[in-house]
Design an enzyme around this catalytic site. Structure first.
Site, PDB file in Angstrom:
ATOM      1  CG  ASP A 104     -26.443 -65.246  -3.610  1.00  0.00           C
ATOM      2  OD1 ASP A 104     -25.563 -65.711  -2.859  1.00  0.00           O
ATOM      3  OD2 ASP A 104     -26.244 -64.963  -4.810  1.00  0.00           O
ATOM      4  CG  ASP A 105     -30.650 -62.099  -2.981  1.00  0.00           C
ATOM      5  OD1 ASP A 105     -29.536 -61.613  -3.224  1.00  0.00           O
ATOM      6  OD2 ASP A 105     -31.417 -62.494  -3.871  1.00  0.00           O
ATOM      7  CG  HIS A 126     -27.941 -57.978  -5.487  1.00  0.00           C
ATOM      8  ND1 HIS A 126     -28.586 -59.190  -5.419  1.00  0.00           N
ATOM      9  CD2 HIS A 126     -28.915 -57.040  -5.667  1.00  0.00           C
ATOM     10  CE1 HIS A 126     -29.895 -58.991  -5.549  1.00  0.00           C
ATOM     11  NE2 HIS A 126     -30.110 -57.698  -5.707  1.00  0.00           N
TER      12      HIS A 126
END
Length: 303
Positions: free
Chosen positions: A13-14, A134
C-alpha cells in the site's frame, strides 16, 4: 490443506507516498516478496511510482485517498466539505467524525474518487484493475455506495473488504487500535451487500491488520494464512482454489519534509516499522514457506 491451491496477492500500500517508500516497495517486488501495489495518486512521489511500476512491470491499482493530504480534483482544493480549516483532508479519524456528523457532501466524495481514477489513468496509461481505500474509508457508511458506483462506472472489478479472520484473538493489539479495527470490520460487514449488488469482487480472505508494522513476523504471517485457510476450508471444503490478499506497508522510513500527500509524511511512515515490514517480507524462510504450502503469489488480474 496440501491439495488446496492458494493464490496470494501481497499488496504494498501507499506506493507514491515518498521516494523511500517507492524504493522499498520496488525492492520487495524484485525480491519476489510482494506481487501487487496500490498507488496513492495524491502522494508526493506518485508520478515516480507510476514510472517504476512501468519499468519493472509491477501490477498496480488505486489506493483511493479521502483522508490524508490534499484532493486531486481542482474544484475541491479550495472550498469543499472534504477539507478541514487548514485546507487538507480531515484525517483518518477526522474523516469518520465529519461523516458521522453529516458534514460530508457525497457528491464531492464521488467527484474526488473519479478525479483520482482519471489521474491514475493519466499516470499509468490504464484504468486500475483494483481499487481500495486508504485508511479503509471505502467501507464507511454512505461512502461505500459512492465508491461502488465509481467502480461500476469505470468497470473496476476488484476491491478489498477488510474482514480479517481471527482478528478477535490477536491479544497483542493495543485496545485503542483494536477498537479502530473492530470498527473497520463492522463497516466491512455492512458493505458486503452493497459491493455485491454492484458486481464488485474481492479475494476470499483478507489479512493485514494483525500483521501491520511491529506485529509483522514470519510466524504472524504464516499463522494468519494457515488459520484463515482452515476456517475457510471448514466453511467451504469443496473449493479447489483459495484467494487471499495480504496488505503490507514496506518501505524505507520517510525523512521529512519529503513525502506525504501534501502535508509531509505521518509518524507511521517515518517509523522503523516500515523497514521492519520490508525486512520480514523478503526473508527466505517466508518465501520458502509459500512454496511448501502451494501458495502462488499473483495480482488481481491473475484471479
Amino acid at each position: 490443506l496440501r491439495m488446496l491451491q492458494v493464490k496470494l496477492i501481497v499488496t504494498g500500500d501507499d506506493f507514491g507516498y515518498c521516494p523511500r517508500r517507492n524504493q522499498g516497495i520496488v525492492d520487495c517486488f524484485l525480491a519476489g516478496a510482494i506481487s501487487n501495489v496500490s498507488l496513492l495518486v495524491n502522494g508526493s512521489a506518485a508520478a515516480d511510482a507510476a514510472k517504476l511500476a512501468r519499468r519493472y512491470n509491477i501490477p498496480i491499482g488505486l489506493h483511493a485517498n479521502l483522508s490524508e493530504g490534499s484532493p486531486v480534483c481542482e474544484v475541491l482544493k479550495t472550498n469543499s466539505s472534504l477539507l478541514n480549516q487548514d485546507g487538507f483532508f480531515h484525517g483518518k479519524m477526522g474523516f469518520r467524525t465529519a461523516l458521522s456528523q453529516g458534514l460530508l457532501n457525497m457528491s464531492e466524495v464521488k467527484q474526488e474518487l473519479k478525479a483520482q481514477v482519471e489521474l491514475f489513468h493519466e499516470l499509468t496509461g490504464h484504468l486500475p484493475p483494483h481499487m481500495d481505500g486508504h485508511q479503509h474509508v471505502h467501507v464507511l457508511p454512505e461512502v461505500r455506495h459512492v465508491f461502488a458506483e465509481v467502480l461500476e462506472e469505470y468497470g473496476i472489478k476488484y476491491t478489498r473488504v477488510p474482514i480479517e479472520p481471527g482478528l478477535h484473538n490477536c491479544d497483542w493489539i493495543p485496545p485503542s487500535l483494536m477498537d479502530f479495527y473492530l470498527g473497520v470490520e463492522e463497516d466491512s460487514f455492512n458493505t458486503v451487500d452493497v459491493f455485491t449488488k454492484h458486481g464488485i469482487r474481492w479475494p476470499d480472505i483478507y489479512i493485514g491488520l494483525s500483521t501491520m508494522g511491529r506485529n509483522m513476523s514470519v510466524s504472524s504471517i504464516r499463522s494468519a494464512i494457515d488459520s484463515a485457510i482452515l476456517e475457510l476450508a471448514a466453511k467451504a471444503p469443496q473449493s479447489g482454489t483459495v484467494t487471499i490478499e495480504l496488505m503490507v506497508h514496506p518501505g524505507y522510513p520517510s525523512v521529512p519534509p519529503i513525502g506525504g500527500c501534501g502535508e509531509g509524511p505521518d509518524d507511521f511512515s517515518q517509523s522503523w516499522e516500515r523497514l521492519h515490514e520490508l525486512q520480514t517480507l523478503i526473508k527466505p524462510e517466508l518465501l520458502s514457506h509459500y512454496k511448501s504450502r502451494n501458495i502462488q503469489l499473483c495480482s488481481f488480474k491473475d484471479l
